[in-house]
Design a protein around this motif. Structure first.
Motif, PDB file in Angstrom:
ATOM      1  N   ALA A   1       1.305 -11.538  17.328  1.00 31.96           N
ATOM      2  CA  ALA A   1       0.232 -10.535  17.385  1.00 31.96           C
ATOM      3  C   ALA A   1       0.794  -9.124  17.264  1.00 31.96           C
ATOM      4  O   ALA A   1       0.129  -8.211  16.776  1.00 31.96           O
ATOM      5  N   SER A   2       2.061  -8.933  17.689  1.00 32.90           N
ATOM      6  CA  SER A   2       2.663  -7.599  17.619  1.00 32.90           C
ATOM      7  C   SER A   2       2.915  -7.157  16.193  1.00 32.90           C
ATOM      8  O   SER A   2       3.143  -5.973  15.933  1.00 32.90           O
ATOM      9  N   TYR A   3       2.867  -8.088  15.214  1.00 30.65           N
ATOM     10  CA  TYR A   3       3.044  -7.719  13.816  1.00 30.65           C
ATOM     11  C   TYR A   3       1.882  -6.881  13.296  1.00 30.65           C
ATOM     12  O   TYR A   3       2.034  -6.103  12.355  1.00 30.65           O
ATOM     13  N   GLU A   4       0.697  -7.079  13.894  1.00 28.78           N
ATOM     14  CA  GLU A   4      -0.487  -6.393  13.372  1.00 28.78           C
ATOM     15  C   GLU A   4      -1.302  -5.686  14.446  1.00 28.78           C
ATOM     16  O   GLU A   4      -2.409  -5.227  14.187  1.00 28.78           O
ATOM     17  N   MET A   5      -0.790  -5.608  15.674  1.00 29.17           N
ATOM     18  CA  MET A   5      -1.491  -4.945  16.762  1.00 29.17           C
ATOM     19  C   MET A   5      -0.633  -3.828  17.344  1.00 29.17           C
ATOM     20  O   MET A   5       0.566  -4.007  17.546  1.00 29.17           O
ATOM     21  N   SER A   6      -1.262  -2.691  17.601  1.00 27.15           N
ATOM     22  CA  SER A   6      -0.543  -1.578  18.221  1.00 27.15           C
ATOM     23  C   SER A   6      -0.528  -1.700  19.741  1.00 27.15           C
ATOM     24  O   SER A   6       0.136  -0.916  20.414  1.00 27.15           O
ATOM     25  N   ARG A   7      -1.257  -2.687  20.274  1.00 26.48           N
ATOM     26  CA  ARG A   7      -1.339  -2.873  21.720  1.00 26.48           C
ATOM     27  C   ARG A   7      -0.965  -4.297  22.094  1.00 26.48           C
ATOM     28  O   ARG A   7      -1.094  -5.220  21.289  1.00 26.48           O
ATOM     29  N   ARG A   8      -0.536  -4.468  23.311  1.00 32.05           N
ATOM     30  CA  ARG A   8      -0.176  -5.786  23.820  1.00 32.05           C
ATOM     31  C   ARG A   8      -1.431  -6.556  24.213  1.00 32.05           C
ATOM     32  O   ARG A   8      -2.341  -6.011  24.821  1.00 32.05           O
ATOM     33  N   LEU A   9      -1.476  -7.846  23.847  1.00 29.80           N
ATOM     34  CA  LEU A   9      -2.600  -8.687  24.230  1.00 29.80           C
ATOM     35  C   LEU A   9      -2.580  -8.909  25.740  1.00 29.80           C
ATOM     36  O   LEU A   9      -1.555  -9.264  26.313  1.00 29.80           O
ATOM     37  N   TYR A  10      -3.741  -8.724  26.352  1.00 29.52           N
ATOM     38  CA  TYR A  10      -3.868  -8.825  27.813  1.00 29.52           C
ATOM     39  C   TYR A  10      -4.827  -9.969  28.122  1.00 29.52           C
ATOM     40  O   TYR A  10      -6.034  -9.885  27.888  1.00 29.52           O
ATOM     41  N   PHE A  11      -4.280 -11.094  28.643  1.00 18.99           N
ATOM     42  CA  PHE A  11      -5.050 -12.328  28.811  1.00 18.99           C
ATOM     43  C   PHE A  11      -5.648 -12.490  30.206  1.00 18.99           C
ATOM     44  O   PHE A  11      -6.327 -13.488  30.458  1.00 18.99           O
ATOM     45  N   SER A  12      -5.405 -11.566  31.109  1.00 15.68           N
ATOM     46  CA  SER A  12      -5.879 -11.746  32.478  1.00 15.68           C
ATOM     47  C   SER A  12      -7.395 -11.753  32.590  1.00 15.68           C
ATOM     48  O   SER A  12      -7.949 -12.245  33.576  1.00 15.68           O
TER      49      SER A  12
ATOM     50  N   GLY B   1       4.569 -19.012  20.148  1.00 16.61           N
ATOM     51  CA  GLY B   1       5.112 -18.361  18.967  1.00 16.61           C
ATOM     52  C   GLY B   1       4.034 -17.668  18.164  1.00 16.61           C
ATOM     53  O   GLY B   1       4.227 -16.558  17.652  1.00 16.61           O
ATOM     54  N   ALA B   2       2.862 -18.322  18.058  1.00 16.46           N
ATOM     55  CA  ALA B   2       1.742 -17.702  17.351  1.00 16.46           C
ATOM     56  C   ALA B   2       1.252 -16.463  18.084  1.00 16.46           C
ATOM     57  O   ALA B   2       0.937 -15.435  17.473  1.00 16.46           O
ATOM     58  N   ILE B   3       1.210 -16.528  19.416  1.00 17.56           N
ATOM     59  CA  ILE B   3       0.757 -15.377  20.199  1.00 17.56           C
ATOM     60  C   ILE B   3       1.715 -14.196  20.057  1.00 17.56           C
ATOM     61  O   ILE B   3       1.298 -13.044  19.951  1.00 17.56           O
ATOM     62  N   SER B   4       3.003 -14.504  20.012  1.00 18.97           N
ATOM     63  CA  SER B   4       3.990 -13.423  19.911  1.00 18.97           C
ATOM     64  C   SER B   4       3.876 -12.668  18.591  1.00 18.97           C
ATOM     65  O   SER B   4       4.280 -11.507  18.499  1.00 18.97           O
TER      66      SER B   4
ATOM     67  N   THR C   1       0.348  -0.804  34.316  1.00 20.12           N
ATOM     68  CA  THR C   1      -0.223  -1.177  33.030  1.00 20.12           C
ATOM     69  C   THR C   1      -1.255  -0.143  32.636  1.00 20.12           C
ATOM     70  O   THR C   1      -2.273   0.009  33.322  1.00 20.12           O
ATOM     71  N   GLU C   2      -1.014   0.556  31.555  1.00 20.91           N
ATOM     72  CA  GLU C   2      -1.933   1.580  31.081  1.00 20.91           C
ATOM     73  C   GLU C   2      -2.974   0.951  30.168  1.00 20.91           C
ATOM     74  O   GLU C   2      -2.644   0.121  29.311  1.00 20.91           O
ATOM     75  N   LEU C   3      -4.245   1.340  30.337  1.00 21.84           N
ATOM     76  CA  LEU C   3      -5.325   0.751  29.549  1.00 21.84           C
ATOM     77  C   LEU C   3      -5.177   1.026  28.066  1.00 21.84           C
ATOM     78  O   LEU C   3      -5.608   0.220  27.231  1.00 21.84           O
ATOM     79  N   ASN C   4      -4.588   2.177  27.717  1.00 18.56           N
ATOM     80  CA  ASN C   4      -4.440   2.489  26.294  1.00 18.56           C
ATOM     81  C   ASN C   4      -3.243   1.788  25.654  1.00 18.56           C
ATOM     82  O   ASN C   4      -2.939   2.010  24.488  1.00 18.56           O
ATOM     83  N   GLU C   5      -2.576   0.916  26.425  1.00 17.70           N
ATOM     84  CA  GLU C   5      -1.448   0.166  25.892  1.00 17.70           C
ATOM     85  C   GLU C   5      -1.767  -1.317  25.718  1.00 17.70           C
ATOM     86  O   GLU C   5      -0.922  -2.077  25.236  1.00 17.70           O
ATOM     87  N   ILE C   6      -2.967  -1.748  26.123  1.00 19.28           N
ATOM     88  CA  ILE C   6      -3.306  -3.169  26.062  1.00 19.28           C
ATOM     89  C   ILE C   6      -4.611  -3.394  25.304  1.00 19.28           C
ATOM     90  O   ILE C   6      -5.439  -2.495  25.168  1.00 19.28           O
ATOM     91  N   SER C   7      -4.771  -4.605  24.786  1.00 16.95           N
ATOM     92  CA  SER C   7      -6.027  -5.078  24.195  1.00 16.95           C
ATOM     93  C   SER C   7      -6.538  -6.225  25.054  1.00 16.95           C
ATOM     94  O   SER C   7      -5.853  -7.254  25.201  1.00 16.95           O
ATOM     95  N   ILE C   8      -7.718  -6.064  25.637  1.00 14.48           N
ATOM     96  CA  ILE C   8      -8.264  -7.058  26.559  1.00 14.48           C
ATOM     97  C   ILE C   8      -8.862  -8.224  25.778  1.00 14.48           C
ATOM     98  O   ILE C   8      -9.771  -8.047  24.956  1.00 14.48           O
TER      99      ILE C   8
END
Length: 409
Positions: free
Chosen positions: A92-103, A87-90, A29-36
């Motif tokens: 997020a990719s419509y307006e985010m360039s990074r994947r949401l990271y919930f950990s 479904g609401a969480i999914s 998991t690359e840090l520049n690919e996720i939103s914490i």
């Protein structure tokens, strides 16, 4: 010689295989690919779930201060909606360039409207998805969850993390409200009475602290604070109880860690309040069958230190200390009685009474479990047995006012 050669070849092959295994990076998991995500919120609006996310901005907190030289906020909040929570969480990719990271998600805030609608979808999402942390802290709010996530907290970089620490600090040093993780909430709701209590978050003031410009003042007109105790029954909000009643619930649930208890000096001095720091407590619940109804026997033993004493009695006399201990015990008994009535009014047994009945009378419990919260628990009674020991009274045996009176005579 041939044996040694075979051993050498085997070792080389084994090392080669190990090198192939340990150098694999297929699941990196690359840090520049996720939103914490540091905090998330759940709202219910117009028949849809609205999910809000508080995202950490690393560039804004890299200097370890509240924002960088440009005055950027340390977090960014946005929302998505859908017919289901996942479904609401999914979306997020419509307006985010990074994947949401919930950990690293610290808290989840649920609005009153969402809790009244029912939280089966939320609980199911946490039980089924490996990226959801059951240790995340859960809070309710009478506001929208997004409002809470947008609010900054002075002296803190990440608001979500600060709210979690605030709740832990209150449970440890105040013991008025419980700190509830998703795991504890699920455990209670899957228990015998299917009910639990969750602290709420309020925002005081009318000007929310949602920009770095407002942080430039020496005071804030608005702040985050812990509110009342919300009662969940099955998967829905059943009602609210006050701070005082929540404190009584904590006594009955044996969750008092360190707390300050204030009580009248005596019946002759009801306006004067002594204060004791509670250091150790032990609560035992016992169910009793009282004819066709039930009674809860609450035994409480508490020990502590006297912090304030504006009373007239001389603490060098054992009788005066005993009188003070009885006054403290009476205050705890009153808290228990009042909170018991408050919880009965909500018709949700969050006290552990049903668990005591189940353990002591399993056959009777099986016959009435479906009627417990609505019919039987509201008609039960409570009796208390409280004993308080004041271990230390401080360096003075008289109040300051009494010492002044002696000095002037």
């Amino acid at each position: 010689m041939r044996y040694r050669l075979k051993c050498t070849v085997c070792c080389v092959l084994l090392l080669s295989l190990l090198c192939i295994v340990i150098t694999g990076c297929g699941s990196r998991t690359e840090l520049n690919e996720i939103s914490i995500v540091s905090a998330s919120g759940v709202d219910w609006k117009d028949g849809k779930w609205v999910m809000s996310y508080q995202l950490v901005l690393p560039q804004a907190i890299s200097s370890h201060g509240m924002g960088n030289s440009t005055g950027a906020a340390p977090v960014n909040v946005f929302s998505t909606s859908g017919d289901t929570i996942r479904g609401a969480i999914s979306k997020a990719s419509y307006e985010m360039s990074r994947r949401l990271y919930f950990s690293q998600n610290q808290i989840i805030v649920v609005s009153e409207q969402a809790a009244e609608h029912g939280l089966t979808n939320l609980f199911d999402a946490y039980l089924r998805n490996p990226d959801s942390r059951e240790t995340v802290s859960v809070f309710l709010t009478k506001l929208s969850a997004r409002q809470v996530l947008e609010h900054l907290i002075p002296l803190e970089e990440i608001p979500g993390e600060a709210i979690e620490r605030m709740s832990l600090n209150e449970e440890k040093n105040g013991s008025t409200l419980p700190h509830m993780s998703m795991y504890r909430v699920l455990l209670d709701l899957l228990g015998p009475t299917k009910a639990t209590g969750v602290a709420s978050i309020d925002i005081s003031g009318e000007d929310p602290l949602n920009s770095m410009q407002k942080m430039s003042k020496t005071y804030s007109s608005s702040k985050i604070k812990l509110g009342q105790l919300g009662i969940l029954r099955e998967d829905k909000l059943a009602g609210w109880i006050s701070h005082t009643n929540s404190y009584g619930v904590m006594w009955m649930r044996n969750q008092i860690r360190n707390s300050s208890l204030w009580f009248p000096c005596s019946s002759e001095q009801p306006a004067e309040q002594a204060v004791m720091r509670v250091n150790r407590t032990k609560t035992k619940l016992k169910a009793k069958k009282d004819g066709d109804s039930w009674k809860l026997h609450v035994q409480i033993r508490a020990k502590g230190t006297l912090l304030e004493y504006p009373c007239d009695s001389d603490l060098s006399k054992p009788a005066s200390v005993e009188e003070l201990e009885k006054a403290a015990a009476a205050k705890i008994a009153m808290l228990v009685q009042d909170s018991f009535k408050a919880v009965q009014g909500v018709k949700a047994d969050i006290l552990g009474f049903g668990e005591a009945v189940r353990l002591q009378y399993p056959k009777e419990w099986n016959a009435m479990t479906s009627r417990w919260n609505e019919e039987i628990f509201p008609e039960t009674k409570v009796e208390t047995d409280v004993q308080v020991t004041i271990e230390r009274t401080g360096m003075s045996t008289d109040s300051f006012r009494k010492m002044q009176s002696k000095a002037g005579s």
